[in-house]
Design a protein around this motif. Structure first.
Motif, PDB file in Angstrom:
ATOM      1  N   LEU A 184    -126.967 -40.803  -2.998  1.00  0.00           N
ATOM      2  CA  LEU A 184    -127.926 -41.903  -2.987  1.00  0.00           C
ATOM      3  C   LEU A 184    -128.437 -42.256  -4.380  1.00  0.00           C
ATOM      4  O   LEU A 184    -128.765 -43.418  -4.645  1.00  0.00           O
ATOM      5  CB  LEU A 184    -129.108 -41.549  -2.073  1.00  0.00           C
ATOM      6  N   ILE A 185    -128.529 -41.266  -5.260  1.00  0.00           N
ATOM      7  CA  ILE A 185    -129.023 -41.553  -6.614  1.00  0.00           C
ATOM      8  C   ILE A 185    -127.876 -41.673  -7.622  1.00  0.00           C
ATOM      9  O   ILE A 185    -128.105 -41.747  -8.827  1.00  0.00           O
ATOM     10  CB  ILE A 185    -130.029 -40.481  -7.083  1.00  0.00           C
ATOM     11  N   GLY A 186    -126.648 -41.673  -7.123  1.00  0.00           N
ATOM     12  CA  GLY A 186    -125.500 -41.865  -8.002  1.00  0.00           C
ATOM     13  C   GLY A 186    -125.230 -40.698  -8.928  1.00  0.00           C
ATOM     14  O   GLY A 186    -124.685 -40.884 -10.026  1.00  0.00           O
ATOM     15  N   LEU A 187    -125.587 -39.502  -8.505  1.00  0.00           N
ATOM     16  CA  LEU A 187    -125.400 -38.319  -9.349  1.00  0.00           C
ATOM     17  C   LEU A 187    -123.969 -37.804  -9.223  1.00  0.00           C
ATOM     18  O   LEU A 187    -123.486 -37.520  -8.125  1.00  0.00           O
ATOM     19  CB  LEU A 187    -126.384 -37.223  -8.921  1.00  0.00           C
ATOM     20  N   ARG A 188    -123.289 -37.677 -10.361  1.00  0.00           N
ATOM     21  CA  ARG A 188    -121.931 -37.126 -10.402  1.00  0.00           C
ATOM     22  C   ARG A 188    -122.001 -35.703 -10.934  1.00  0.00           C
ATOM     23  O   ARG A 188    -122.609 -35.460 -11.970  1.00  0.00           O
ATOM     24  CB  ARG A 188    -121.044 -37.993 -11.297  1.00  0.00           C
ATOM     25  N   ILE A 189    -121.366 -34.789 -10.231  1.00  0.00           N
ATOM     26  CA  ILE A 189    -121.437 -33.370 -10.580  1.00  0.00           C
ATOM     27  C   ILE A 189    -120.032 -32.858 -10.853  1.00  0.00           C
ATOM     28  O   ILE A 189    -119.182 -32.839  -9.959  1.00  0.00           O
ATOM     29  CB  ILE A 189    -122.098 -32.558  -9.445  1.00  0.00           C
ATOM     30  N   LEU A 218    -131.057 -42.900 -12.428  1.00  0.00           N
ATOM     31  CA  LEU A 218    -129.944 -42.974 -11.486  1.00  0.00           C
ATOM     32  C   LEU A 218    -128.623 -43.023 -12.257  1.00  0.00           C
ATOM     33  O   LEU A 218    -128.570 -43.383 -13.424  1.00  0.00           O
ATOM     34  CB  LEU A 218    -130.087 -44.196 -10.594  1.00  0.00           C
ATOM     35  N   GLY A 219    -127.550 -42.624 -11.571  1.00  0.00           N
ATOM     36  CA  GLY A 219    -126.223 -42.713 -12.166  1.00  0.00           C
ATOM     37  C   GLY A 219    -125.957 -41.701 -13.259  1.00  0.00           C
ATOM     38  O   GLY A 219    -125.156 -41.964 -14.158  1.00  0.00           O
ATOM     39  N   GLN A 220    -126.601 -40.543 -13.187  1.00  0.00           N
ATOM     40  CA  GLN A 220    -126.423 -39.510 -14.208  1.00  0.00           C
ATOM     41  C   GLN A 220    -125.256 -38.581 -13.855  1.00  0.00           C
ATOM     42  O   GLN A 220    -124.692 -38.628 -12.761  1.00  0.00           O
ATOM     43  CB  GLN A 220    -127.703 -38.698 -14.367  1.00  0.00           C
TER      44      GLN A 220
END
Length: 305
Positions: free
Chosen positions: A77-82, A222-224
Motif C-alpha cells: 500500500l505504501i509502495g515499499l520495495r524490499i 511512499l515508494g521507498q
C-alpha cells in the motif's frame, strides 16, 4: 519514545506537511496524503479484522501467518520495495535468535518477509502505541523495559523459552534503539542464544528510517526501498565470543548498502538522556561528544548533593 529535543534545531516551516492520524504521520503532497489515508483505512479496517479473527483461533501459527500477510499488504500500500538476499542461510525448521539492525517501525515490514515464525522482543512502552500495541499484546510478543536491565533480563529469560518451544524464533534488536548505526550492540541477545542453545541469525536491515521518521519526525515517504541481508547462522556456543566480529560485519554491510543506514547526530536528534545506549568505539568522535554531554549533565546533580 520521546527524545530530548532541547539541542535539536527547529524544523523548517517553509512547506507545512499534510498530517493524518492526529499528527503521527505527515506527507508533503496531496497525492501522498490521499494514498496514505487509503492505506490507513485498509490497515485499520479489513486488515486489522483479519489479524483479530486469526487471534480468535488461539493458534500461534495462524496469528503469525496473519501478521506476515498484513505486513506484505502494508508494504504494498505504501509502495515499499524490499530487496532480500541470503535466504538460503535459513532453515525453515530451525528456531533462531535473530539479531537485526534497527532504524524504525518499517523494519518490521521487512523482517516479516523472512520465512520464520517470529516473536519480537520490544520495549514495553510500545504496548500503548496506537495499532501496534494491540498487535504486540495479542501476538504474545515479549515486552521488556531495557532501562531496567536486571528485571528486563529476567523477564526475557522467563518468556523466551516458551516462545521457542511454541515454534517461534526470537527477534531482538541488540542496539536497543533506532538512533543510528553508531550505537553499540548490547550483549543480551548473544547471551540468550547461548542460554537457549539456539543458533544466532544476524540480519542486516537498512533503509527503514527513510520510510517513516517517527519518533524524530512524522514524515512518511511512499515508494521507498529497503534492503535485508541474512548472514550465515552462528552456533549458539560461539554467539558470545563472536559478538564483536558479528557487529563489525553487520555494520560494514549496512554502510555499503544501496539503502544507507541511519546516522546519529545528537545536535539534530537530541541526546535521549532517558534511554540506555552506548556508542560503538568505532565512532570515537561521537563517543566523546556523548560522554562530554553526560558529564556536563551530571554536574548539576552532583552539586545538589
Amino acid at each position: 519514545m520521546r527524545p530530548d529535543r532541547s539541542n535539536a534545531p527547529a524544523e523548517p516551516s517553509a512547506a507545512a506537511p499534510r498530517t493524518l492520524l492526529g499528527g503521527y504521520v505527515a506527507v508533503r503532497s496531496a497525492r501522498d496524503w490521499l494514498r496514505a489515508w487509503a492505506a490507513v483505512l485498509v490497515l485499520l479496517g479489513p486488515a486489522r479484522l483479519v489479524v483479530y479473527l486469526a487471534g480468535l483461533l488461539h493458534s500461534r501459527a495462524a496469528y503469525r501467518a496473519a501478521e506476515r500477510w498484513a505486513a506484505r499488504l502494508a508494504a504494498r500500500l505504501i509502495g515499499l520495495r524490499i530487496d532480500i538476499s541470503g535466504l538460503e542461510h535459513i532453515d525453515r525448521d530451525e528456531r533462531y535468535v535473530v539479531v537485526s539492525l534497527h532504524e524504525g517501525f518499517a523494519d518490521g515490514l521487512a523482517l516479516l518477509r523472512l520465512p520464520l515464525s517470529l516473536s519480537a522482543v520490544a520495549r514495553d512502552e510500545l504496548a500503548s502505541f496506537p495499532l501496534l500495541g494491540g498487535l504486540l499484546v495479542r501476538g504474545q510478543h515479549l515486552l521488556i523495559h531495557p532501562e531496567r536491565p536486571i528485571p528486563g533480563a529476567r523477564t526475557l529469560y522467563r518468556d523466551a523459552r516458551p516462545a521457542i518451544e511454541a515454534g517461534d524464533s526470537l527477534l531482538l534488536f541488540p542496539q536497543g534503539s533506532v538512533l543510528g548505526i553508531e550505537l553499540a550492540f548490547q550483549p543480551g541477545a548473544f547471551k540468550l542464544a547461548r542460554r537457549l542453545g539456539r543458533p544466532l541469525l544476524p540480519v542486516v536491515v537498512t533503509g527503514g528510517h527513510r520510510v517513516w521518521e517517527h519518533p524524530f519526525a512524522p514524515t512518511l515517504r511512499l515508494g521507498q526501498r529497503m534492503s535485508v541481508v541474512v548472514l550465515p547462522p552462528v552456533p549458539s556456543h560461539e554467539a558470545v565470543s563472536r559478538q564483536a566480529k558479528i557487529e563489525q560485519r553487520m555494520k560494514q554491510i549496512a554502510l555499503e548498502s544501496a539503502t544507507p543506514p541511519r546516522r546519529f547526530d545528537p545536535e539534530r536528534d537530541g541526546y535521549w538522556d532517558d534511554y540506555r545506549y552506548e556508542i560503538d568505539p568505532a565512532y570515537p568522535d561521537l563517543a566523546r561528544r556523548i560522554a562530554a554531554h553526560r558529564r556536563a549533565r551530571a554536574r548539576p546533580h552532583a552539586r545538589q548533593r
